[in-house]
Design a protein around this motif. Structure first.
Motif, PDB file in Angstrom:
ATOM      1  N   ASP A   1       0.818  -1.331  -0.018  1.00  0.00           N
ATOM      2  CA  ASP A   1       0.051   0.111  -0.023  1.00  0.00           C
ATOM      3  C   ASP A   1       0.885   1.322  -0.061  1.00  0.00           C
ATOM      4  OD1 ASP A   1      -1.833   2.104   0.560  1.00  0.00           O
ATOM      5  OD2 ASP A   1      -2.955   0.781   1.710  1.00  0.00           O
ATOM      6  N   LEU A   2       0.987   2.065  -1.054  1.00  0.00           N
ATOM      7  CA  LEU A   2       2.062   2.941  -1.318  1.00  0.00           C
ATOM      8  C   LEU A   2       1.307   4.438  -1.314  1.00  0.00           C
ATOM      9  CD1 LEU A   2       3.785   1.208  -4.382  1.00  0.00           C
ATOM     10  CD2 LEU A   2       4.395   1.037  -1.964  1.00  0.00           C
ATOM     11  N   HIS A   3       0.530   4.426  -0.441  1.00  0.00           N
ATOM     12  CA  HIS A   3      -0.250   5.933  -0.233  1.00  0.00           C
ATOM     13  C   HIS A   3      -0.968   5.916   1.288  1.00  0.00           C
ATOM     14  CE1 HIS A   3      -2.534   9.366  -2.308  1.00  0.00           C
ATOM     15  NE2 HIS A   3      -2.171   9.854  -1.176  1.00  0.00           N
ATOM     16  N   MET A   4      -0.347   6.623   2.185  1.00  0.00           N
ATOM     17  CA  MET A   4      -1.085   6.814   3.183  1.00  0.00           C
ATOM     18  C   MET A   4      -0.568   7.908   4.277  1.00  0.00           C
ATOM     19  SD  MET A   4       0.319   3.563   5.567  1.00  0.00           S
ATOM     20  CE  MET A   4       0.021   2.364   3.978  1.00  0.00           C
ATOM     21  N   HIS A   5      -1.374   8.340   5.121  1.00  0.00           N
ATOM     22  CA  HIS A   5      -1.095   9.638   6.000  1.00  0.00           C
ATOM     23  C   HIS A   5      -1.182   9.211   7.176  1.00  0.00           C
ATOM     24  CE1 HIS A   5      -1.469  12.021   2.326  1.00  0.00           C
ATOM     25  NE2 HIS A   5      -2.532  11.300   1.807  1.00  0.00           N
TER      26      HIS A   5
ATOM     27  N   HIS B   1      -6.477   3.626  -6.490  1.00  0.00           N
ATOM     28  CA  HIS B   1      -6.592   4.524  -5.412  1.00  0.00           C
ATOM     29  C   HIS B   1      -8.211   4.351  -4.998  1.00  0.00           C
ATOM     30  CE1 HIS B   1      -7.610   8.514  -3.784  1.00  0.00           C
ATOM     31  NE2 HIS B   1      -6.366   8.569  -3.352  1.00  0.00           N
ATOM     32  N   SER B   2      -8.590   4.624  -3.913  1.00  0.00           N
ATOM     33  CA  SER B   2      -9.975   4.560  -3.198  1.00  0.00           C
ATOM     34  C   SER B   2     -11.036   5.515  -4.159  1.00  0.00           C
ATOM     35  CB  SER B   2     -10.072   5.056  -1.871  1.00  0.00           C
ATOM     36  OG  SER B   2      -9.004   4.197  -1.137  1.00  0.00           O
ATOM     37  N   ASP B   3     -10.452   6.471  -4.691  1.00  0.00           N
ATOM     38  CA  ASP B   3     -11.278   7.235  -5.514  1.00  0.00           C
ATOM     39  C   ASP B   3     -11.744   6.725  -6.942  1.00  0.00           C
ATOM     40  OD1 ASP B   3     -11.766   9.079  -3.433  1.00  0.00           O
ATOM     41  OD2 ASP B   3     -10.520  10.408  -4.388  1.00  0.00           O
ATOM     42  N   HIS B   4     -10.801   5.597  -7.410  1.00  0.00           N
ATOM     43  CA  HIS B   4     -10.761   5.323  -8.714  1.00  0.00           C
ATOM     44  C   HIS B   4     -11.979   4.077  -9.084  1.00  0.00           C
ATOM     45  CE1 HIS B   4      -6.617   6.895  -9.774  1.00  0.00           C
ATOM     46  NE2 HIS B   4      -7.591   7.781  -9.548  1.00  0.00           N
ATOM     47  N   THR B   5     -12.920   4.044  -9.951  1.00  0.00           N
ATOM     48  CA  THR B   5     -13.736   3.167 -10.333  1.00  0.00           C
ATOM     49  C   THR B   5     -12.867   2.084 -11.163  1.00  0.00           C
ATOM     50  OG1 THR B   5     -14.227   3.942 -12.287  1.00  0.00           O
ATOM     51  CG2 THR B   5     -15.588   4.581 -10.319  1.00  0.00           C
ATOM     52  N   PRO B   6     -13.330   0.683 -11.227  1.00  0.00           N
ATOM     53  CA  PRO B   6     -12.557  -0.134 -11.931  1.00  0.00           C
ATOM     54  C   PRO B   6     -12.444   0.587 -13.430  1.00  0.00           C
ATOM     55  CG  PRO B   6     -14.214  -1.441 -10.804  1.00  0.00           C
ATOM     56  CD  PRO B   6     -14.564   0.152 -10.381  1.00  0.00           C
ATOM     57  N   ALA B   7     -13.288   1.224 -13.935  1.00  0.00           N
ATOM     58  CA  ALA B   7     -13.322   1.813 -15.261  1.00  0.00           C
ATOM     59  C   ALA B   7     -11.951   2.911 -15.162  1.00  0.00           C
ATOM     60  CB  ALA B   7     -14.370   2.220 -15.673  1.00  0.00           C
TER      61      ALA B   7
ATOM     62  N   GLY C   1      -2.590   2.685  -3.878  1.00  0.00           N
ATOM     63  CA  GLY C   1      -2.575   2.873  -2.725  1.00  0.00           C
ATOM     64  C   GLY C   1      -3.971   3.149  -2.216  1.00  0.00           C
ATOM     65  N   SER C   2      -4.225   2.935  -0.883  1.00  0.00           N
ATOM     66  CA  SER C   2      -5.444   3.118  -0.288  1.00  0.00           C
ATOM     67  C   SER C   2      -5.891   4.657  -0.133  1.00  0.00           C
ATOM     68  CB  SER C   2      -5.715   2.476   0.956  1.00  0.00           C
ATOM     69  OG  SER C   2      -4.675   2.939   1.983  1.00  0.00           O
TER      70      SER C   2
ATOM     71  N   LEU D   1      -6.759   0.126   5.045  1.00  0.00           N
ATOM     72  CA  LEU D   1      -5.351  -0.179   4.564  1.00  0.00           C
ATOM     73  C   LEU D   1      -5.393  -1.281   3.758  1.00  0.00           C
ATOM     74  CD1 LEU D   1      -3.472   0.327   7.762  1.00  0.00           C
ATOM     75  CD2 LEU D   1      -2.915   1.723   5.770  1.00  0.00           C
ATOM     76  N   ASN D   2      -4.620  -1.398   2.728  1.00  0.00           N
ATOM     77  CA  ASN D   2      -4.541  -2.683   1.883  1.00  0.00           C
ATOM     78  C   ASN D   2      -5.833  -2.953   0.916  1.00  0.00           C
ATOM     79  OD1 ASN D   2      -3.477  -4.657   0.620  1.00  0.00           O
ATOM     80  ND2 ASN D   2      -3.850  -6.275   2.175  1.00  0.00           N
ATOM     81  N   SER D   3      -6.850  -1.877   1.020  1.00  0.00           N
ATOM     82  CA  SER D   3      -7.913  -1.870   0.317  1.00  0.00           C
ATOM     83  C   SER D   3      -7.918  -2.186  -1.181  1.00  0.00           C
ATOM     84  CB  SER D   3      -9.125  -0.851   0.878  1.00  0.00           C
ATOM     85  OG  SER D   3      -8.490   0.364   0.685  1.00  0.00           O
ATOM     86  N   GLN D   4      -6.682  -1.656  -1.786  1.00  0.00           N
ATOM     87  CA  GLN D   4      -6.360  -1.647  -3.133  1.00  0.00           C
ATOM     88  C   GLN D   4      -5.866  -2.741  -3.634  1.00  0.00           C
ATOM     89  OE1 GLN D   4      -7.804   0.597  -5.356  1.00  0.00           O
ATOM     90  NE2 GLN D   4      -8.946   1.285  -3.586  1.00  0.00           N
TER      91      GLN D   4
END
Ligand code: AMP
Ligand code: FE
Ligand code: FE
Ligand code: ZN
Length: 301
Positions: free
Chosen positions: A8-12, A243-249, A268-269, A280-283
């Motif tokens: 997961d390459l994106h977190m705060h 990314h969490s804001d991205h749809t499969p499309a 990343g998430s 975390l790890n949702s992507q």
């Protein structure tokens, strides 16, 4: 039998607008089944050393990173819109140019945040800057912040105060009604050019990717392609496809964009702790994505 490995390459963390301390993230990442992760706080590497030390103890692979907010107005024409966030991975967190940029962006925030509060007050929303500082950086005063002490205070903290005081029901509502780009108390903060952000990440030995392209204001795929082409000219290395804001499309569209420009992919998430409902790890980003980036960073050193 081998099991799948993820990164997961994106977190705060609390060094910016996350709610978990940098030293707690490695444990949470491990519990989420991650083999590797990157800390990418907004505009600061203040949490990297503490996170790295905790990761080492747990033997989980750690990637030092940053997420820089740059000016989305690449052509210097018209009203800038949307956000342009650039991720730096495998950076030297102590690099002088990055440190100088962090300091500048911190100062820009210290000027912007009180302006947002002022606008809110004019709208009859009674919150104070001290309440926001208290929430974001307990124990620090506005004067400490002005002195350049590290604490990134962002709109999510202001949003949280609005929720706590009952002005809105959620941070999301705080953004749409007040502090988002179409909100009544919106205030811009664009002090860093994309060119300088990319240059500084490279100087610090890192790989630069365009974060969550869906958040870059674009009316068509062609327009986004044009923006990416400009960033590639400036040295962009990768695109955040998952990314969490991205749809499969979206993922498919951005993967094609990466192929077209021969860019690396990252994902990343964008976990922010309890401030957002993102796990975390949702992507489920394959570990090889992290390894490819590490190889590229090593080969350019
Ligand atoms: P700032 O860095 O102060 O400009 O705030 C930007 C941060 O606000 C982003 O990193 C997001 O975490 C968060 N954000 C932006 N838009 C929204 C939204 N609509 N709902 C919740 N959080 C948001
Ligand atoms: Fe954020
Ligand atoms: Fe971002
Ligand atoms: Zn982020």
């Amino acid at each position: 039998m081998t099991t799948a490995s993820f990164c997961d390459l994106h977190m705060h963390s609390t060094a910016s607008d996350g709610t978990d301390a940098p030293e707690d993230l490695p444990r949470l990442c491990q519990a989420a089944g991650l083999s590797a992760f990157a800390l990418t706080d907004h505009d600061t590497t203040a949490g990297v050393a503490r996170c790295a030390a905790a990761a080492k103890k747990l033997k989980i692979d750690f990637v030092p990173g940053i997420e820089l907010s740059a000016n989305p107005d690449l052509e210097k024409t018209g009203q800038p819109q949307g956000s342009l966030h650039l991720l730096g991975h495998f950076i030297d967190p102590d690099h002088a140019h990055l440190a100088e940029i962090s300091k500048r962006l911190l100062k820009a925030r210290a000027q912007r945040n009180p302006l947002i509060i002022e606008k809110l007050n004019e709208l009859g929303v009674r919150i104070t800057y001290d309440e926001v500082v208290d929430l974001a950086a307990p124990g620090m005063t506005a004067a400490d912040l002005e002195a350049g002490d590290h604490a990134i205070i962002g709109r999510p903290h202001i949003g949280q105060v609005l929720v706590n005081k009952g002005y809105v029901k959620s941070i999301h509502e705080a953004f749409s009604r007040y502090i988002g780009s179409h909100g009544a108390a919106y205030e811009r903060k664009d002090t860093l050019s994309a060119a300088e952000a990319i240059h500084a990440i490279h100087e610090a030995g890192g790989i630069v990717s365009l974060a969550h392209p869906v958040q870059v204001k674009h009316d068509s795929n062609a327009q986004l392609e044009h923006i990416v082409a400009r960033l590639v000219d400036l040295g962009l290395d990768g695109i955040e496809t998952r990314h969490s804001d991205h749809t499969p499309a979206d993922v498919e569209r951005f993967t094609k964009l990466a192929e077209r420009f021969k860019l690396m992919v990252t994902g990343g998430s964008d976990y922010h702790g309890s401030r957002k409902s993102i796990a975390l790890n949702s992507q489920r980003v394959p570990l090889k994505v992290c390894h490819a980036m590490r190889d590229a960073a090593t080969s350019t050193r």
